[in-house]
Scaffold this active site. Sequence first.
Site, mmCIF file in Angstrom:
data_model
loop_
_atom_site.group_PDB
_atom_site.id
_atom_site.type_symbol
_atom_site.label_atom_id
_atom_site.label_comp_id
_atom_site.label_asym_id
_atom_site.label_seq_id
_atom_site.Cartn_x
_atom_site.Cartn_y
_atom_site.Cartn_z
ATOM 1 N N LYS A 107 -3.871 -1.360 -5.412
ATOM 2 C CA LYS A 107 -4.948 -2.365 -4.633
ATOM 3 C C LYS A 107 -6.117 -2.645 -5.543
ATOM 4 C CE LYS A 107 -6.848 0.934 -1.416
ATOM 5 N NZ LYS A 107 -6.974 1.324 0.149
ATOM 6 N N ASP A 108 -6.384 -1.445 -6.391
ATOM 7 C CA ASP A 108 -7.534 -1.526 -7.200
ATOM 8 C C ASP A 108 -7.481 -2.575 -8.397
ATOM 9 O OD1 ASP A 108 -8.944 0.305 -5.334
ATOM 10 O OD2 ASP A 108 -8.320 1.943 -6.682
ATOM 11 N N ARG A 160 -12.223 -6.181 4.545
ATOM 12 C CA ARG A 160 -10.958 -6.500 5.251
ATOM 13 C C ARG A 160 -10.720 -5.929 6.478
ATOM 14 N NH1 ARG A 160 -6.652 -3.544 5.733
ATOM 15 N NH2 ARG A 160 -7.423 -2.132 4.157
ATOM 16 N N ARG A 161 -11.075 -4.503 6.510
ATOM 17 C CA ARG A 161 -10.910 -3.690 7.751
ATOM 18 C C ARG A 161 -11.834 -4.128 8.844
ATOM 19 N NH1 ARG A 161 -10.081 1.527 4.164
ATOM 20 N NH2 ARG A 161 -7.886 1.459 3.970
ATOM 21 N N ARG A 176 -19.242 4.752 2.104
ATOM 22 C CA ARG A 176 -18.716 5.043 0.939
ATOM 23 C C ARG A 176 -18.166 6.362 0.880
ATOM 24 N NH1 ARG A 176 -19.314 2.718 -4.118
ATOM 25 N NH2 ARG A 176 -17.801 4.212 -4.743
ATOM 26 N N ARG A 184 -15.531 11.031 4.080
ATOM 27 C CA ARG A 184 -15.533 9.887 5.278
ATOM 28 C C ARG A 184 -15.099 10.895 6.763
ATOM 29 N NH1 ARG A 184 -13.765 4.225 2.824
ATOM 30 N NH2 ARG A 184 -14.499 4.367 0.859
ATOM 31 N N CYS A 208 -10.870 -7.887 -4.856
ATOM 32 C CA CYS A 208 -10.198 -6.896 -4.359
ATOM 33 C C CYS A 208 -10.995 -6.213 -3.268
ATOM 34 C CB CYS A 208 -9.419 -5.865 -4.980
ATOM 35 S SG CYS A 208 -10.199 -5.457 -6.726
#
Length: 319
Positions: A81-82, A129-130, A151, A157, A244
């Site tokens: 995805k990166d 997106r989330r 981040r 997180r 992305c």
Amino acid sequence: MSTKALRLGTRRSKLAMAQSGQVADAVSQVTGRPVELVEITTYGDVSREQLAQIGGTGVFVTALRDALLRGEVDFAVHSLKDLPTAQPEELSLAAIPVREDPRDVIVARDALKFTDLPRGARIGTGSPRRMAQLNAYARAHGLDIETVPIRGNVDTRIRYVHDGELDAVVLAAAGLNRIGRVEEVTDFLSVDTVLPAPGQGALAIECAADHADLIAALGELDDPFTRAAVTAERSLLAALEAGCSAPVGALADLLADGHVVKEMRLRGIVGTTDGSRTVQLSTTGPVPETYDQAMALGRELAAEMLAQGAAGLMGERAQ
């Protein structure tokens, strides 16, 4: 091929090291050669800016690709995805192994599920997106949430939740699986609630395009169904001209009749980060047997989404 060690370029994060270690073991098995990890720091690892601000595209990838092109490493492992959607001619995407769980997950205080979070719950994520999809779901179901940009690595997180700064954080199931922390998940988000990032859960193994022996060896780790699915998803992303870090979700999955795989379904969503407007569509067709067929599936769905106004929901489009 010789018996000297192959050099695998990897980011330094705990997750990158874990997934690269798993690939290293698999490559050792198919080549009969030892594999040593070469740790490389990328711009995305050292920058403290939000990914949406630094563009997202390529920030975790460029340093690894530069090391490949300079011959400092023999191959590299990326989270797919990166990867930018345009593939450099000098590099070969030699293998995309079987995909891990593509879903997003919640790690919340008091073992809460997403729909059980209290009113005004603060949910941390660095992903537009989330944010777009969580806020859209909350609007549609009368939930009151606040998405907070964050981040940091997985430890950082999750610590926001344990320290009481946030009620929950959103992470990728695949990453938690790979570092052995999936038991901390309090809710797996259905792809009907939040579509993952294009390519989420899949790894990309890349090497120099002129290294034919290595390409052939790495190719033994390739999973054709995963490759077809992520090619369609990334084709959608490219046709939307979105980077992305754009608020685009996509997932291609296989539809089976009993044990016989019949078709591939591709779903895509674009939305404003506040969740006030979304365009979500899907298309179904024969399972792609070639790269061009998989690309066509993504382009067709992107064209339909653009016709429904998707471009206006993405903010600044990637150039």
